[in-house]
Scaffold this active site. Structure first.
Site, short mmCIF file in Angstrom:
data_model
loop_
_atom_site.label_atom_id
_atom_site.label_comp_id
_atom_site.label_asym_id
_atom_site.label_seq_id
_atom_site.Cartn_x
_atom_site.Cartn_y
_atom_site.Cartn_z
N GLU A 136 -10.96 0.51 -4.34
CA GLU A 136 -10.30 0.95 -3.10
C GLU A 136 -9.07 1.77 -3.44
O GLU A 136 -8.79 2.04 -4.61
CB GLU A 136 -9.93 -0.27 -2.23
CG GLU A 136 -9.05 -1.27 -2.92
CD GLU A 136 -8.93 -2.60 -2.17
OE1 GLU A 136 -9.70 -2.84 -1.23
OE2 GLU A 136 -8.05 -3.40 -2.54
N ASP B 154 0.82 -1.22 0.00
CA ASP B 154 0.00 0.00 0.00
C ASP B 154 0.85 1.27 0.00
O ASP B 154 0.60 2.20 0.79
CB ASP B 154 -0.94 0.03 1.23
CG ASP B 154 -1.74 -1.24 1.42
OD1 ASP B 154 -2.09 -1.87 0.41
OD2 ASP B 154 -2.02 -1.60 2.58
C1 6LW Z 1 -5.89 -2.20 1.90
C2 6LW Z 1 -6.54 -2.36 0.59
C3 6LW Z 1 -5.72 -3.41 0.11
O1 6LW Z 1 -6.50 -1.38 2.78
O2 6LW Z 1 -5.53 -4.30 1.09
O3 6LW Z 1 -4.27 -3.88 -1.62
C4 6LW Z 1 -5.83 -3.64 2.30
N1 6LW Z 1 -5.13 -3.28 -1.00
O4 6LW Z 1 -6.49 -1.27 -0.23
C5 6LW Z 1 -4.76 -3.89 3.29
O5 6LW Z 1 -3.50 -3.69 2.70
#
Ligand code: 6LW
Length: 505
Positions: free
Chosen positions: A188, A21
């Site tokens: 996300e 991230d």
């Molecule tokens: C994060 C989400 C994700 O919040 O996994 O790869 C979660 N993305 O965006 C935890 O890293």
């Protein structure tokens, strides 16, 4: 620093080992990246570079327990997905701590710290917050509307946005849904930027596993309306033979040569079916061109550093790179007289808060070792993915000799191998090796093997060679990566030095 020439603009992985991230900011020609740390402390490492090639960890944001409050967070929660930004001489990091403090904003004038205690954005139910300001200075938090609390737990409201007062932590309106991506699961990791006449909304979608990708939309204002890029997801490695998979969760930045770069997470799966990624999610980078005001990304290319040697002598206090689980390293470990002393507290490596301090495994093949004085305790050298997935080599003194045990633990299964060495200092070894054969057969199916052995007074005991696939992103699935380190389960154990050296090429 050299890296294998492969067309990649910079070394890849850019930040090896458990560094998911990533978010990046550029301030006066210097770059800063922060990554997620989940249940580990100190939390939120800050890495700095001026050339995008050499990266130095200059500190951590969460260095005081009350900033992140991780004592009781379940594995898989903790610190998720920060965004780092800079405005008017202040660095901001906004992050969610699911099942913990919620959405928190930290500030600092020096990114090495100290960082503030954190302001909680009350009532923000979601993850992966971004922070952006419009020309008037209004602060927008754009986030993924995955509900982690309340009766609608698990429901996804797409990408949401809310104007906030950063001083008080108050939301200034009801969150609004602004885009839901191209239709892949889990939109996300939003980031909002102004570029030319447009506001761009960058997101990840497809889930953080093999379907992961990066999509984008643009609009006339930070609130939209947003028009999706016709080529979404404009970057993904899904269904390709590329060595770096799961690429997504990116952040855009102007690189040292003026070209746009996308910093993002990915994994390096090994084994005959390319199924197991021992180091977890790492940080990578790729180049982006702009065509018709849309980004076109190059595939993420592997460009490993020739070798990495992580050597610690314990002549000084523990540096920024030591990690402990749900507590700070200094709670259980102290440096004195050139040794690291860890005092047991009744926990073992099976516990949520082991008396363990470690460092990210940085290369897939690695040889790690320490020399331990176990005359007053029991402890050893472990590779940990989480409390259910760990392998270790441990020693204790019994009668006139040193008893050594190698142990492998995966959920519901445990195996131990025992040996004996002369009393006195014992050197413990934990080596990860890539499969010795690429020919058909079971050997080729795994990512690596972990060898556990020990030596003392010229004698050695080779106790175990354990399949490494069970300590990988795909099997443990606890969001982090491998951490190799030192622990005690009884008394006090003194460690003289720690070394982990390896290579991927
Ligand atoms: C994060 C989400 C994700 O919040 O996994 O790869 C979660 N993305 O965006 C935890 O890293």
């Amino acid at each position: 620093m050299q890296h294998a020439s492969s067309g990649a603009p910079y070394p890849n992985p850019l930040l090896p080992g458990f560094n998911p991230d990533p978010s990046v900011v550029r301030v006066e020609g210097t770059y800063y990246i922060v990554t997620s740390t989940f249940e580990y402390l100190p939390g939120l490492p800050v890495y700095r570079s001026t050339d995008f090639t050499e990266w130095e960890q200059i500190g951590n944001i969460g260095v005081r327990p009350q900033q992140l409050q991780l004592t009781d967070v379940p594995t898989g929660t903790g610190v998720w997905a920060p965004t780092i930004r800079h405005r008017d001489g202040v660095f901001y990091v906004i992050v969610t701590v699911p099942r913990g403090r919620g959405c928190v904003v930290f500030t600092a004038t020096d990114p090495a710290g100290p960082w503030s205690e954190g302001t909680v954005l009350e009532g923000l139910n979601g993850i992966d917050p971004d922070l952006a300001w419009d020309q008037d200075g209004t602060a927008y938090v754009t986030f993924s509307g995955l509900l982690l609390e309340g009766p609608d737990l698990g429901k996804h409201l797409g990408i949401q946005q809310v104007r906030v007062d950063l001083e008080t932590g108050k939301l200034l309106e009801e969150p609004r849904s602004i885009w839901s991506g191209s239709g892949l699961m889990f939109p996300e990791a939003p980031h909002l930027y102004r570029r030319g006449q447009y506001w761009y909304l960058l997101i990840a979608e497809g889930g953080t596993e093999r379907g992961h990708g990066v999509s984008i939309a643009r609009g006339p204002s930070p609130e939209g309306p947003f028009e999706p890029c016709p080529a979404n997801p404009f970057l993904t490695a899904r269904s390709t033979t590329r060595p770096i998979q799961n690429t997504g969760h990116g952040d855009l930045i102007e690189g040292p040569d003026g070209q746009t770069l996308l910093v993002l997470l990915g994994v390096r799966p090994g084994g005959g079916t390319r199924a197991f990624s021992p180091l977890g999610r790492e940080t990578f980078v790729t180049r982006v061109e702009w065509v018709d005001d849309w980004p076109v990304a190059e595939p993420v290319q592997l460009a490993t550093r020739p070798s990495i040697s992580d050597t610690v002598s314990f002549d000084n206090a523990l540096d920024h790179r030591w990690l402990a689980v749900r507590r700070l390293p200094q709670e259980i470990a102290a440096v004195a007289d050139g040794e690291l002393r860890i005092t047991a507290d009744g926990s073992t490596m099976d516990d949520l808060r082991p008396a363990f301090v470690g460092r990210r495994q940085l290369t897939i093949a690695v040889e790690s070792r320490t020399t331990a004085d176990v005359s007053n305790g029991t402890g050893g050298l472990a590779v940990r993915y989480d409390e259910d997935h760990h392998y270790e080599i441990e020693a204790t003194t019994l009668g006139g000799s040193t008893q050594v045990v190698a142990r492998a633990t995966i959920p519901g299964l445990r195996q131990e191998w025992r040996g004996e060495l002369p009393a006195g200092p014992v050197t413990l070894h934990l080596d990860a090796r890539r499969p010795s054969s690429a020919e058909f057969g079971t050997e080729m199916m795994t990512s690596d093997h972990v060898e556990l052995w020990a030596e003392a007074d010229g004698q050695e005991v080779r106790l175990a060679r354990v399949d490494g696939r069970y300590l990988s992103a795909e099997t443990a699935a606890s969001f982090t990566g491998r951490v190799i380190g030192l622990y005690a389960t009884e008394g006090t154990v003194s460690f003289r030095g720690f070394e982990a050296s390896g290579s991927d090429s």
